[in-house]
Write an enzyme that holds these catalytic residues in place. Structure first.
Site, mmCIF file in Angstrom:
data_model
loop_
_atom_site.group_PDB
_atom_site.id
_atom_site.type_symbol
_atom_site.label_atom_id
_atom_site.label_comp_id
_atom_site.label_asym_id
_atom_site.label_seq_id
_atom_site.Cartn_x
_atom_site.Cartn_y
_atom_site.Cartn_z
ATOM 1 C CE LYS A 126 -3.805 1.992 2.590
ATOM 2 N NZ LYS A 126 -4.598 2.070 3.876
ATOM 3 C CB SER A 149 -8.273 3.832 2.695
ATOM 4 O OG SER A 149 -7.414 3.173 3.668
ATOM 5 C CB SER A 190 -8.494 1.318 5.876
ATOM 6 O OG SER A 190 -9.261 2.499 5.386
#
Lengths: 95, 493
Positions: free
Chosen positions: B78, B158, B182
């Protein structure tokens, strides 16, 4: 509680976020939408409750007061948008 | 082997260790898949040279018989994790050109365990969002589509790039972070498995900070076993993060198959929330039945302050965000505006230009609830309600060992559907956010599909630092659910 336009201008200033004048009113509406929604916390009886400041009930660790990072000024300056001789360059502050 | 990208992480590990496939072949297959899936916008930075060099190094070790737990296994990172020498943006314009000079502890742990980096994955800007739509580098698109439709769906957020990459087989696994859901929301809507470990289990060092008392790193992967392998590799105590906890990291994989016989599963009545998709409520009942059939004891529990979790979160998270994001000043790193007339102008315009709309909104809310005259009414009260939410769980765990709930109130929604009203978007995290406030571990796995063929997830919540029970119960559900659905490869060029 809801925020008025002056409050929006004041918190934008506190947050160091430029808010164009035409954005003040829409932002006020957005913030009030959120604040109105969080108002429901007023119903909760919190008398005698200690505020939770840490998730894990551990004592904060202490470390030896020694230098652990190498002297690496070059690496630190790599991402600076304005730099000269290992100094960050900003607009003149003192007249 | 036919399609290497269809292997689970555990299968790939065994194949690599048995020299049936080299890390280079495996890595090349994923690099190619990622290249062909650029439409999905999962990777915002691909790092093929680094990947192949790491793969070759792994192959050398394998040849020498010196194999580490994730040797030669390609994963995505990420873009919230700092990677030394590789652009790390938090998907914000303000960090668009930021090149970290250091590595996050969690990604370093992965490399030390032999993993291979494929690239950096899309996410919501500073992890603030539930749909990956606040990214400064464009939406990430879910590989899933509803039956008979070509409408683009969100991959959750997210960590949308992470869930998308795993679901579309563009990585064996991916790192993610979870502040209010998330990891778990994206896993739930993409048919993938994700775990948010207990706060303190993974180091936060080198992960771009959003809300420091809530942020926690974890993996998204395709199975419970894959998550167990990845979490073991990612977790550690770290001198660079004083909130990381000095507890041994168990071998999660070892206890996976221990079953749920005698385990007490708590079912919180407050999670029957009006507006939840009836198919999700039905799946929840099904999950209860599955665990019961395997010998678990079902216990009704109460978490009375559940309904206050989201409003509490939307005071605490923005407050911490406004404080953490004060560092972006246009001076030391990040975006700087053109021709500032003075220092204040430099700060104000650099920040206004660099941050997107949702981030600006949260900074302003956070600044307001922390400001003189409002601190007690908002922030202090929210911290007290947070204590009550955590207490609810402590009480519940006197009666049960693990809690089963839905993961999201609805399947994936369409891109653009919920962006107009922030509060509507916030409500999507209704089942996940309590866990962050209480600091507990929680695992989401796919358990079924709805009538249009979209994946639906279930969530398990554990006691602090008892990820082992979560993996066990998760594995039991996985065996019962037999989730086999896959998205059709419409994106591949």
């Amino acid at each position: 509680m809801s925020v008025d336009k002056d409050t929006v201008r004041r918190i934008a200033r506190l947050a160091r976020l430029k808010l164009e004048e035409e954005r003040v009113e829409p932002m006020m509406a957005e913030l009030n939408g959120i604040l109105e929604w969080v108002e429901q916390l007023k119903e909760v009886n919190v008398e005698g409750i200690e505020p939770m400041t840490s998730v894990v009930a551990h004592r904060l660790k202490m470390r030896e007061d020694v230098v652990t990072e190498p002297n690496n000024a070059d690496a630190l300056m790599v991402n600076a948008p304005g730099a000269a001789d290992h100094f960050f360059v900003v607009p003149k502050v003192v007249e | 082997m036919s399609d290497l990208t269809e292997l689970t992480l555990a299968e790939a590990r065994d194949a690599v260790a048995a020299k049936k496939v080299s890390s280079r072949e495996l890595t090349a297959a994923f690099l190619k898949a990622a290249e062909q899936a650029r439409t999905l916008n999962a990777y915002i930075t691909e790092t093929p040279e680094i990947a192949l060099a790491m793969a070759d190094a792994s192959d050398k070790r394998i040849a020498a018989g010196d194999i580490r737990p994730m040797e030669g296994l390609p994963v995505g990172i990420k873009d919230l994790y700092c990677t030394k020498g590789v652009k790390t943006t938090a998907c914000s314009k303000i960090l668009a050109n930021y090149i970290p000079q250091y590595e996050s502890t969690v990604s370093q742990n992965l490399w030390d365990n032999g993993a291979v980096m494929l690239g950096k994955l899309n996410c919501d800007e500073f992890a603030m969002g539930s749909s990956n739509e606040t990214s400064a580098f464009g939406n990430c698109i879910s590989p899933w589509r509803a039956k008979g439709s070509t409408a683009q769906l969100v991959p959750g957020g997210s960590s949308g790039g992470s869930s998308c990459a795993v679901a579309a087989r563009l990585a064996l696994g991916a790192t993610a972070t979870d502040t209010g859901g998330s990891i778990r929301c994206p896993a739930a809507v993409t048919g993938t498995t994700g775990i948010k470990p207990t706060y303190g289990r993974c180091s936060r060092y080198g992960i771009v900070a959003f809300a420091s008392s809530l942020d926690q790193a974890g993996p998204i992967s395709s199975t419970v076993r894959d998550c167990a392998i990845m979490l073991k590799a990612m977790a550690s105590v770290d001198a660079k993060d004083t909130t990381s906890v000095d507890l041994p990291v168990p071998d999660y994989e070892a206890s996976l198959e221990n079953g749920v016989k005698g385990l007490r599963i708590g079912i919180p009545k407050e999670y029957r929330v009006a507006g939840t998709d009836p198919e999700i409520d039905a799946l929840w009942d099904q999950g209860v039945a599955w665990l019961k059939a395997q010998g678990a004891e079902i216990v009704e529990i109460s978490l009375p302050h559940t309904k206050y979790a989201l409003p509490t979160y939307y005071i605490i998270a923005p407050a911490e965000c406004s404080s953490n994001l004060a560092r972006y000043d246009g001076v030391r790193y990040g975006h700087r505006c053109q021709d500032p007339k003075d220092l204040i102008d430099l700060y104000e315009r650099s920040r206004a230009e660099g941050f997107g709309a949702e981030v600006r909104r949260r900074i302003l809310i956070g600044t307001y609830v922390l400001s003189a005259g409002y601190y007690d009414a908002y922030y202090l009260r929210a911290q007290k309600v947070r204590a009550l939410i955590a207490r609810d769980f402590t009480e519940a765990y006197k009666k049960c060992d693990v809690i089963l709930t839905p993961a999201t109130p609805a399947p994936a929604f369409g891109i653009g559907e919920k962006v107009a009203d922030p509060v509507t978007m916030y409500l999507y995290d209704v089942f996940t956010v309590t866990v962050n406030l209480a600091g507990l571990p929680s695992l989401v796995l796919p358990a079924g599909v709805n009538k249009t063929g979209l994946p639906l997830g279930l969530q398990l919540i554990g006691k602090a630092f008892d990820e082992e029970t979560l993996f066990r119960a998760g594995r039991a559900l996985e065996v019962a659910a037999q989730f086999k659905a896959k998205p059709e490869k419409w994106w591949s060029v």
